[in-house]
Each structure stands twice: as C-alpha cells, then as structure tokens.
Design a protein around this motif. Structure first.
Motif, PDB file in Angstrom:
ATOM      1  N   THR A 132      -1.488   4.411   0.030  1.00  0.00           N
ATOM      2  CA  THR A 132      -0.121   4.857  -0.249  1.00  0.00           C
ATOM      3  C   THR A 132       0.539   3.938  -1.267  1.00  0.00           C
ATOM      4  O   THR A 132       1.179   4.394  -2.233  1.00  0.00           O
ATOM      5  N   LEU A 133       0.385   2.647  -1.077  1.00  0.00           N
ATOM      6  CA  LEU A 133       0.963   1.689  -2.022  1.00  0.00           C
ATOM      7  C   LEU A 133       0.371   1.873  -3.416  1.00  0.00           C
ATOM      8  O   LEU A 133       1.087   1.791  -4.424  1.00  0.00           O
ATOM      9  N   VAL A 215       2.426  12.196   0.234  1.00  0.00           N
ATOM     10  CA  VAL A 215       1.446  12.658   1.212  1.00  0.00           C
ATOM     11  C   VAL A 215       0.290  11.663   1.259  1.00  0.00           C
ATOM     12  O   VAL A 215      -0.315  11.340   0.229  1.00  0.00           O
ATOM     13  N   ALA A 216      -0.008  11.172   2.458  1.00  0.00           N
ATOM     14  CA  ALA A 216      -1.115  10.221   2.662  1.00  0.00           C
ATOM     15  C   ALA A 216      -2.203  10.919   3.478  1.00  0.00           C
ATOM     16  O   ALA A 216      -2.021  11.163   4.673  1.00  0.00           O
ATOM     17  N   PRO A 217      -3.326  11.280   2.878  1.00  0.00           N
ATOM     18  CA  PRO A 217      -4.360  12.023   3.609  1.00  0.00           C
ATOM     19  C   PRO A 217      -5.056  11.155   4.661  1.00  0.00           C
ATOM     20  O   PRO A 217      -5.515  10.049   4.357  1.00  0.00           O
ATOM     21  N   VAL A 236       4.904  16.772  -4.877  1.00  0.00           N
ATOM     22  CA  VAL A 236       4.994  15.407  -4.361  1.00  0.00           C
ATOM     23  C   VAL A 236       3.695  14.676  -4.673  1.00  0.00           C
ATOM     24  O   VAL A 236       2.654  15.300  -4.937  1.00  0.00           O
ATOM     25  N   VAL A 237       3.771  13.363  -4.661  1.00  0.00           N
ATOM     26  CA  VAL A 237       2.589  12.542  -4.938  1.00  0.00           C
ATOM     27  C   VAL A 237       1.658  12.581  -3.731  1.00  0.00           C
ATOM     28  O   VAL A 237       2.102  12.487  -2.579  1.00  0.00           O
ATOM     29  N   HIS A 238       0.367  12.705  -3.990  1.00  0.00           N
ATOM     30  CA  HIS A 238      -0.651  12.656  -2.946  1.00  0.00           C
ATOM     31  C   HIS A 238      -1.495  11.402  -3.161  1.00  0.00           C
ATOM     32  O   HIS A 238      -2.073  11.206  -4.236  1.00  0.00           O
ATOM     33  N   ALA A 239      -1.577  10.563  -2.142  1.00  0.00           N
ATOM     34  CA  ALA A 239      -2.428   9.380  -2.220  1.00  0.00           C
ATOM     35  C   ALA A 239      -3.893   9.789  -2.142  1.00  0.00           C
ATOM     36  O   ALA A 239      -4.235  10.933  -1.822  1.00  0.00           O
TER      37      ALA A 239
END
Length: 268
Positions: A132-133, A215-217, A236-239
């Motif tokens: 995520t970071l 979004v963090a899978p 949205v950003v997806h990690a």
C-alpha cells in the motif's frame, strides 16, 4: 529449480528430511501460475537441501496427485503438504484433505501431513501495508494535501476472494482490522465474489471521511479476480498483490516445522 533432498536428520524421522509440497489454488490466468512458481522458488531457496515441489489444486499442472506420485516414486517416506492459501475455507478444510486421503490410499508407504494455511499472519499484514505504501508513491505523494497542508484521511479497501462460508469471510475481515491497527488507516473489507463489493467498501470509507481511497489486494497472485476488482473500481489506486515476498518463505517453513512437530508427537 529446486534443490536436492536434505540429509540432515530430524528427531523422529529417518533421513532424508520430509519433502515439502506447496499447494497453490490454480487459475486460468497464466500470471497466477508464474507468480506462484516464483514464490515457491523463493521458498525452496530458503532451505536448498530439502526437496520442494509446487502443486495446484485446480486449473494448472502439476496436480496434487501428480506431485504426490512423483515424491513417492523418488523414495520419500514422508512429505509435508503446505497450502499456499490465505484463508481456511473449503479448499483447505475439504478439498485438499480429500485429495490427500486418496493419495494415502494410492501410496501407503508415504506419510502425508497437511500443514496449516498461511492465514492472516502478521507478517503478511505487514506486506500488505508495504504494498500500500509503495502504491502511494514517495512520501505518500498520491495522497493529496488538505487546506491546512496535511494529508487527507486515507481509506484502504482490503480486497479478498470471498467464500461461501460467512465464518470464513468474517475471519478474512480480520485482515482489514489488523491493518487498521497497524497503520491507523481507515479500512474496510470487500470480496471479489460476494458482498460487500469493492464499490460498497469504497462508499463506506467515504462515509467515514476518507478523501483518498486505495484498494489493497489480499491475493497472492494477480489473475481474473484482481482484474475484476480493477474493472469495478478503475478510478482508485490499486496496490500490487502480495506476490514473492520475504515473509512467505518464513511463514511456510514455520508451518512445515510446526506440522512435523505435531506429526512426531502423534507417532511417539
């Protein structure tokens, strides 16, 4: 790719040490099998003198049955079967035990011990935090500044597969709670195959005050379901998925050692 059989003795077992059969879910998407092959290569490299094999529950080869047959043919008397699964649902509780029961009948000379799933191990929660970071960019520059120059509240949707079992989904929800406790981020769980959906989870985070959502899978590998999540929430950003990571060999070998200890107690 994988190392030779180790000859160091272990209490309660004759040489060589038991093989490790790492069992992945399997997918029609070739990215998944490639990622799991890389994961298992890392696992094998951590203990290069133990025979490590990759097998798949479905949709990819080699199958569990094929790998068990190969391990038995090589002369092993014992193997630990480690599910590379993030949850303890149908595949871990019913599917894999059934396959191993049939394999024991076919190969009575080979002892097979099923290890525990990966689960919501804190080391994997740390990996999700790190993914995520990384998605937020240097110094979190993907998170905009508010009027006072502070970063706006961040909401993270932990996106998992989802199961038919409500209890299994509730256990997966603990991942989001652990991530929130570790980071202070607003978090919600969502599932690719059941509710709450990713859009529902995003709405919940917005209602809680999150101005930026990511979004963090909670997936080991990319595939059709992670693509479905991307398509459902393209704005949205997806990690990145967990993928090969230093935590995975540590966890799998911990599961291996624990399974052997338990097996030695039963046979004592």
């Amino acid at each position: 790719m994988f190392g030779p059989v180790r000859v160091t003795p272990i209490s309660g077992y004759a040489q060589p040490r038991p093989a490790l059969i790492a069992v992945a879910h399997g997918s029609r998407d070739p990215r998944s099998a490639a990622t799991m092959s890389a994961v298992v290569a890392d696992i094998a490299a951590a203990r290069p003198n133990i025979d490590v094999r990759l097998a798949f529950l479905d949709l990819n080869a080699p199958s569990v049955e094929q790998v068990v047959h190969a391990v038995a043919a090589q002369g092993h008397r014992h193997a630990v079967v480690a599910p590379l699964l993030l949850g303890s649902a149908y595949h871990a509780r019913v599917d894999l035990p059934g396959l191993l029961a049939a394999a024991r009948t076919a190969h009575p000379q080979l002892g097979l011990t099923q290890a525990d799933v990966l689960g919501s191990d804190p080391r994997l929660i740390t990996t999700v935090r790190d993914r995520t970071l990384a998605a937020l960019g240097p110094a979190g520059d993907r998170v905009p500044l508010g009027p006072a120059g502070d970063r706006v509240p961040l909401g993270v949707v932990v996106a998992a597969v989802g199961a038919a079992s409500a209890a299994a989904n509730a256990r997966t929800g603990e991942v989001a709670r652990q991530l929130a406790g570790m980071t202070g981020w607003l978090t919600e769980i969502c599932f690719a195959t059941t509710e709450p959906s990713v859009t529902q989870a995003i709405s919940r985070l917005r209602a809680q005050g999150a101005e930026e959502v990511l979004v963090a899978p909670w997936f080991l590998a990319p595939g059709l379901l992670t693509d479905r999540l991307l398509a459902a929430a393209p704005d949205v950003v997806h990690a990145q998925v967990i993928g090969p990571d230093t935590a995975l060999p540590e966890i799998v070998w911990d599961r291996y050692d624990t399974a052997l200890t338990a097996a030695s107690r039963v046979s004592a």
